[in-house]
Motif scaffolding. Structure first.
Motif, short mmCIF file in Angstrom:
data_model
loop_
_atom_site.label_atom_id
_atom_site.label_comp_id
_atom_site.label_asym_id
_atom_site.label_seq_id
_atom_site.Cartn_x
_atom_site.Cartn_y
_atom_site.Cartn_z
N GLY A 242 -1.45 2.55 -0.61
CA GLY A 242 -1.60 2.88 0.79
C GLY A 242 -0.39 2.65 1.68
N HIS A 243 0.53 1.82 1.28
CA HIS A 243 1.69 1.55 2.13
C HIS A 243 2.99 1.69 1.35
CE1 HIS A 243 -0.79 0.12 5.44
NE2 HIS A 243 -1.52 -0.51 4.54
N GLU A 244 3.03 2.68 0.46
CA GLU A 244 4.20 2.88 -0.38
C GLU A 244 5.45 3.24 0.41
OE1 GLU A 244 1.21 4.10 -1.04
OE2 GLU A 244 0.67 3.33 -3.01
N HIS A 245 5.31 3.66 1.66
CA HIS A 245 6.48 3.95 2.47
C HIS A 245 7.22 2.65 2.84
CE1 HIS A 245 3.34 3.04 5.41
NE2 HIS A 245 4.31 2.75 6.28
N LYS A 246 6.55 1.50 2.71
CA LYS A 246 7.16 0.20 2.97
C LYS A 246 7.65 -0.47 1.69
CE LYS A 246 4.44 -0.88 7.06
NZ LYS A 246 3.54 -1.88 7.66
N GLU A 247 6.87 -0.33 0.59
CA GLU A 247 7.21 -1.00 -0.67
C GLU A 247 6.41 -0.38 -1.80
OE1 GLU A 247 7.52 -5.59 -1.71
OE2 GLU A 247 5.43 -4.96 -1.45
N THR A 248 7.05 -0.29 -2.97
CA THR A 248 6.37 0.18 -4.18
C THR A 248 6.40 -0.94 -5.21
OG1 THR A 248 8.39 1.04 -5.19
CG2 THR A 248 7.17 2.55 -3.73
N TRP A 249 5.73 -0.72 -6.34
CA TRP A 249 5.80 -1.71 -7.41
C TRP A 249 7.25 -1.91 -7.83
CZ3 TRP A 249 2.07 -4.83 -9.14
CH2 TRP A 249 0.74 -4.52 -8.79
N ARG A 250 7.99 -0.82 -7.88
CA ARG A 250 9.40 -0.89 -8.32
C ARG A 250 10.26 -1.68 -7.33
NH1 ARG A 250 12.23 2.35 -11.92
NH2 ARG A 250 14.47 2.31 -11.62
N THR A 251 10.15 -1.37 -6.04
CA THR A 251 11.00 -2.06 -5.06
C THR A 251 10.56 -3.51 -4.88
OG1 THR A 251 9.68 -1.28 -3.17
CG2 THR A 251 11.57 0.07 -3.83
N GLY A 252 9.27 -3.78 -4.91
CA GLY A 252 8.78 -5.14 -4.79
C GLY A 252 9.19 -6.01 -5.96
N SER A 253 9.12 -5.47 -7.16
CA SER A 253 9.54 -6.20 -8.35
C SER A 253 11.04 -6.46 -8.33
CB SER A 253 9.19 -5.41 -9.62
OG SER A 253 7.79 -5.28 -9.73
#
Length: 87
Positions: free
Chosen positions: A68-79
């Motif tokens: 729902g908020h992938e414009h702020k963070e994805t699994w890839r960027t968060g990891s």
């Protein structure tokens, strides 16, 4: 493999101090305080130049902004952010 992380601000549960951390075969085997010469041999050395080192820290609980908020963070960027932060 033996790795030395030297010249760090080592953060422990009790306090923060200048020192080095020795890791052998993936386990912390010794924490040196001060500018003591580290005795023994090691395969690699990383001079942390005063950066903070939190030996043994594991973040066992994390929240990503998906779904729902992938414009702020994805699994890839968060990891990638967690790895860059040393956790």
């Amino acid at each position: 493999m033996t790795i030395l992380f030297s010249n760090a601000n080592v953060v422990t549960l009790e306090r923060t101090f200048f020192g080095s951390v020795l890791v052998e075969d993936g386990r912390i085997t010794r924490i040196y305080e001060g500018e003591d010469d580290v005795m023994g041999e090691f395969d690699e050395e990383y001079d942390l130049q005063g950066k903070y080192l939190l030996p043994g820290v594991i973040d066992a609980h994390v929240h990503f902004r998906t779904p729902g908020h992938e414009h702020k963070e994805t699994w890839r960027t968060g990891s990638a952010a967690a790895v860059a932060g040393g956790v």
